[in-house]
Design a protein around this motif. Structure first.
Motif, mmCIF file in Angstrom:
data_model
loop_
_atom_site.group_PDB
_atom_site.id
_atom_site.type_symbol
_atom_site.label_atom_id
_atom_site.label_comp_id
_atom_site.label_asym_id
_atom_site.label_seq_id
_atom_site.Cartn_x
_atom_site.Cartn_y
_atom_site.Cartn_z
ATOM 1 N N GLU B 41 9.217 -5.563 -10.817
ATOM 2 C CA GLU B 41 7.831 -5.900 -11.170
ATOM 3 C C GLU B 41 6.944 -6.013 -9.935
ATOM 4 O O GLU B 41 5.790 -5.567 -9.947
ATOM 5 N N LYS B 42 7.496 -6.578 -8.893
ATOM 6 C CA LYS B 42 6.752 -6.743 -7.642
ATOM 7 C C LYS B 42 6.388 -5.364 -7.063
ATOM 8 O O LYS B 42 5.244 -5.113 -6.661
ATOM 9 N N LYS B 45 3.773 -3.347 -9.124
ATOM 10 C CA LYS B 45 2.424 -3.837 -8.867
ATOM 11 C C LYS B 45 1.929 -3.346 -7.500
ATOM 12 O O LYS B 45 0.786 -2.931 -7.342
ATOM 13 N N GLU B 46 2.860 -3.381 -6.533
ATOM 14 C CA GLU B 46 2.527 -2.919 -5.183
ATOM 15 C C GLU B 46 2.093 -1.452 -5.215
ATOM 16 O O GLU B 46 1.111 -1.052 -4.591
ATOM 17 N N LEU B 48 0.937 0.298 -7.844
ATOM 18 C CA LEU B 48 -0.335 0.468 -8.567
ATOM 19 C C LEU B 48 -1.511 0.013 -7.702
ATOM 20 O O LEU B 48 -2.541 0.690 -7.635
ATOM 21 N N ASP B 49 -1.330 -1.130 -7.029
ATOM 22 C CA ASP B 49 -2.411 -1.665 -6.203
ATOM 23 C C ASP B 49 -2.713 -0.777 -5.007
ATOM 24 O O ASP B 49 -3.865 -0.662 -4.582
ATOM 25 N N ARG B 52 -4.961 1.713 -6.528
ATOM 26 C CA ARG B 52 -6.222 1.101 -6.975
ATOM 27 C C ARG B 52 -7.094 0.703 -5.789
ATOM 28 O O ARG B 52 -8.318 0.875 -5.819
ATOM 29 N N PRO B 73 1.276 0.793 -16.243
ATOM 30 C CA PRO B 73 1.226 -0.536 -15.627
ATOM 31 C C PRO B 73 2.062 -1.592 -16.359
ATOM 32 O O PRO B 73 2.531 -2.541 -15.738
ATOM 33 N N ASP B 74 2.287 -1.415 -17.662
ATOM 34 C CA ASP B 74 3.060 -2.440 -18.397
ATOM 35 C C ASP B 74 4.479 -1.969 -18.722
ATOM 36 O O ASP B 74 5.120 -2.489 -19.620
#
Lengths: 243, 92
Positions: B41-42, B45-46, B48-49, B52, B73-74
């Protein structure tokens, strides 16, 4: 193979058949446009399904809330009648119902999130489809078949990918809704079979019966007391007996 | 480089970030293999960010193919595992 390349392949392969299905570029353009419109309808249907599923869960939550109030009331009456055992059992049912309510609330929130995401996807796709429509007419008017083939390639691939993305969202949302529906259906079914206690107290198990009897006798006592006090048995409590 | 985040849209990401992205991708594969959910999960997110924060969102009327597509993302670890076996997330 990394997650990135795998994911890229999955989304892109979704709509690639589109490119092979038509003979000439003009046909391909029109066909692609029709497919996009169908896809938009698909997304809209997905949103409607989401709303329906949410409504169902909301109704179920309402029912559970009513049941909580009912058993809570039963617990009070049982305690007032000196039946702590019955009151305890009623409160246990209340706890179970509250856990169920929490679960339902969480599912409703999740569905709202899915609905929001799909609505955004729908809007994005609708804009893409409009952009493709104007591009298609320009290409048809300005280029020969061979030239058009080159021009549309990129736009069509981009659009196919967008549709692959939206399709993925719809499928995921539907899968999630289906899981929730199955879960909710299973709970209903178990309640019908009497495996789960019906917290509304309408089933014929001994506790419900006893609680119902207690409630009934309590009501009788209340009415008797009201009669004794010279009051009508209705809930007109303002008419206190005059001294 | 055009990168898509499913259900969000396409970003134009400067090519300089491709190595960073590859690096996170490799770690992500590792986390999936080890079934290390917190790490998965970490890293997701890393990843995707990274796109983004460093990319610019493409205008919605632009029709181009992506060079890369990121995971949803989910997406869950279980879904990511399924992506590596069988027919993947999108059976025909």
């Amino acid at each position: 193979m990394g997650v990135l390349s795998r994911m890229s392949t999955i989304v892109k392969s979704k709509m690639n058949r589109l490119l092979d299905s038509a003979e000439n570029p003009n046909e391909q353009l029109d066909y692609a446009y029709d497919e996009q419109r169908k896809m938009l309808q698909n997304v809209k249907r997905g949103i409607v399904e989401m709303v329906t599923a949410k409504r169902r869960l909301q109704l179920q939550a309402e029912k559970v809330k009513t049941n909580i109030a009912t058993v809570d009331n039963q617990a009070r009456q049982a305690l007032a009648a000196g039946r702590e055992d019955l009151a305890r059992m009623a409160l246990q049912r209340k706890q179970a119902a509250m856990i169920e309510l929490d679960g339902l609330d969480a599912q409703i929130t999740q569905l709202e999130g899915e609905q929001e995401k799909l609505t955004q996807s729908e809007q994005r796709l609708a804009q893409k489809v409009e952009a493709f429509k104007s591009k298609k007419e320009i290409i048809k008017a300005q280029y020969s078949a061979a030239q058009a083939q080159v021009r549309i390639g990129s736009a069509l691939n981009g659009l196919s990918e967008e549709m692959g993305d939206v399709q993925l969202s719809v499928e995921r949302a539907e899968a999630k809704t289906e899981t929730m529906r199955a879960k909710a259906g299973a709970i209903d079914e178990l309640a019908d079979l009497g495996v789960l206690d019906d917290v509304s107290g309408t089933s014929s198990d001994p506790l419900s019966k006893e609680l119902a009897e207690l409630t009934a006798s309590q009501n009788v006592e209340d009415e008797l007391a009201a009669l004794r006090a010279g009051l009508p048995p209705a809930d007109d409590k303002r008419a206190l007996p005059g001294g | 480089m055009i990168v898509r985040i499913p259900s969000e849209g396409q970003y134009n990401l400067p090519g300089a970030f491709i190595d960073d992205l590859n690096d996170v991708d490799n770690k992500l594969v590792e986390a999936v293999e080890l079934e290390d959910e917190p790490q998965f999960e970490k890293l997701l997110k890393e990843m995707l960010d990274l796109v983004r924060n460093n990319g610019t969102l493409l205008p919605v009327d632009e029709l181009v193919e992506s060079d890369l597509v990121l995971p949803e993302p989910d997406i869950t670890l279980i879904e990511a595992e399924e992506m590596f076996v069988g027919e993947g997330l999108l059976p025909d």
